[in-house]
Design a protein around this motif. Structure first.
Motif, PDB file in Angstrom:
ATOM      1  N   LEU A 185       0.827  -1.208   0.000  1.00  0.00           N
ATOM      2  CA  LEU A 185       0.000   0.000   0.000  1.00  0.00           C
ATOM      3  C   LEU A 185       0.859   1.254   0.000  1.00  0.00           C
ATOM      4  O   LEU A 185       1.591   1.512   0.954  1.00  0.00           O
ATOM      5  N   GLU A 203      -5.550   5.203   3.790  1.00  0.00           N
ATOM      6  CA  GLU A 203      -5.060   5.061   5.159  1.00  0.00           C
ATOM      7  C   GLU A 203      -6.201   4.931   6.162  1.00  0.00           C
ATOM      8  O   GLU A 203      -5.963   4.877   7.355  1.00  0.00           O
ATOM      9  N   GLY A 259      -8.656   2.521   6.305  1.00  0.00           N
ATOM     10  CA  GLY A 259      -9.205   1.184   6.492  1.00  0.00           C
ATOM     11  C   GLY A 259     -10.067   0.708   5.335  1.00  0.00           C
ATOM     12  O   GLY A 259     -10.388  -0.475   5.248  1.00  0.00           O
ATOM     13  N   GLN A 293      -8.051  -1.498   2.922  1.00  0.00           N
ATOM     14  CA  GLN A 293      -7.695  -2.678   3.690  1.00  0.00           C
ATOM     15  C   GLN A 293      -8.893  -3.635   3.756  1.00  0.00           C
ATOM     16  O   GLN A 293      -8.744  -4.846   3.644  1.00  0.00           O
ATOM     17  N   LEU A 346      -9.252  -5.401   0.401  1.00  0.00           N
ATOM     18  CA  LEU A 346      -8.228  -6.440   0.272  1.00  0.00           C
ATOM     19  C   LEU A 346      -8.555  -7.660   1.137  1.00  0.00           C
ATOM     20  O   LEU A 346      -8.387  -8.802   0.703  1.00  0.00           O
ATOM     21  N   GLU A 347      -9.030  -7.429   2.352  1.00  0.00           N
ATOM     22  CA  GLU A 347      -9.405  -8.553   3.206  1.00  0.00           C
ATOM     23  C   GLU A 347     -10.574  -9.320   2.597  1.00  0.00           C
ATOM     24  O   GLU A 347     -10.588 -10.551   2.615  1.00  0.00           O
ATOM     25  N   TYR A 354      -1.775  -7.721   2.718  1.00  0.00           N
ATOM     26  CA  TYR A 354      -1.281  -6.383   2.399  1.00  0.00           C
ATOM     27  C   TYR A 354      -0.331  -5.889   3.475  1.00  0.00           C
ATOM     28  O   TYR A 354      -0.302  -6.413   4.585  1.00  0.00           O
ATOM     29  N   THR A 355       0.443  -4.860   3.125  1.00  0.00           N
ATOM     30  CA  THR A 355       1.373  -4.245   4.071  1.00  0.00           C
ATOM     31  C   THR A 355       0.617  -3.234   4.934  1.00  0.00           C
ATOM     32  O   THR A 355      -0.423  -2.726   4.554  1.00  0.00           O
ATOM     33  N   SER A 399      -1.115  -1.464   8.500  1.00  0.00           N
ATOM     34  CA  SER A 399      -2.090  -1.743   9.553  1.00  0.00           C
ATOM     35  C   SER A 399      -3.396  -2.270   8.986  1.00  0.00           C
ATOM     36  O   SER A 399      -3.706  -2.066   7.815  1.00  0.00           O
ATOM     37  N   GLY A 400      -4.189  -2.893   9.853  1.00  0.00           N
ATOM     38  CA  GLY A 400      -5.469  -3.452   9.464  1.00  0.00           C
ATOM     39  C   GLY A 400      -6.575  -2.418   9.389  1.00  0.00           C
ATOM     40  O   GLY A 400      -6.352  -1.214   9.516  1.00  0.00           O
ATOM     41  N   VAL A 401      -7.786  -2.906   9.198  1.00  0.00           N
ATOM     42  CA  VAL A 401      -8.951  -2.046   8.979  1.00  0.00           C
ATOM     43  C   VAL A 401      -9.201  -1.127  10.173  1.00  0.00           C
ATOM     44  O   VAL A 401      -9.247   0.101  10.027  1.00  0.00           O
ATOM     45  N   SER A 419      -6.300   1.342  11.112  1.00  0.00           N
ATOM     46  CA  SER A 419      -6.177   2.381  10.086  1.00  0.00           C
ATOM     47  C   SER A 419      -7.291   3.418  10.233  1.00  0.00           C
ATOM     48  O   SER A 419      -7.046   4.622  10.168  1.00  0.00           O
TER      49      SER A 419
END
Length: 159
Positions: free
Chosen positions: A59, A67, A69, A72, A75-76, A82-83, A85-87, A90
């Motif tokens: 990302l 940034e 979430g 993210q 992608l989840e 992914y690189t 932080s998570g949802v 973020s």
């Protein structure tokens, strides 16, 4: 070797910064022999990601939908690692007010702050501002690191 999708661009006010970041990441990964797919993010990103056939997403997005979430979560949902932080982390980090509230809740030192929303009267500004003094820095609640930051030298500038 993993196929790395570098996601950049996006739909936020920080699109230009993200494009420069993404291009630099693509160049750096390629120079080290990685299989890289540059992916310029737009509103059709779910379809683009399905077609890209990547193993992992790097990302290089900034601001909202990068940034916060949102990407993210996409992608989840698609099952692509992914690189970064998570949802939830973020989303909380990009929301400046929620981040400050969490810092205070957990006794992490943070400068004093207050929130102003929508049209406000001089009396409301005076009431909220109290003894803060001037100048103060004003930052949008849900933007990236530098977009929309301004310096207010008095009550009129806060409006």
């Amino acid at each position: 070797m993993a196929r790395v999708g570098v996601l950049f661009g996006g739909i936020s006010a920080e699109r230009g910064v993200s494009i420069r970041s993404g291009e630099a990441v693509v160049q750096a990964l390629r120079s080290r022999g990685h299989d890289v797919v540059p992916i310029v993010v737009g509103r059709d990103i779910d379809q683009v990601l399905r077609a890209a056939n990547i193993d992992v997403a790097f990302l290089a997005l900034h601001g909202r939908f990068g940034e916060d979430g949102a990407i993210q979560g996409v992608l989840e949902w698609l099952g692509i690692p992914y690189t970064g932080s998570g949802v939830l982390s973020s989303a909380l980090a990009l929301d400046k007010l929620k981040a400050k509230e969490l810092f205070r809740l957990h006794n992490i030192p943070t400068p004093p702050y207050y929130d102003l929303n929508g049209p406000v009267s001089d009396a409301q500004i005076e009431d909220r501002h109290g003894s803060f003094g001037f100048p103060v820095m004003v930052k949008p609640r849900r933007e990236g690191s530098s977009i929309g930051v301004s310096r207010a030298t008095g009550p009129t500038a806060l409006r």
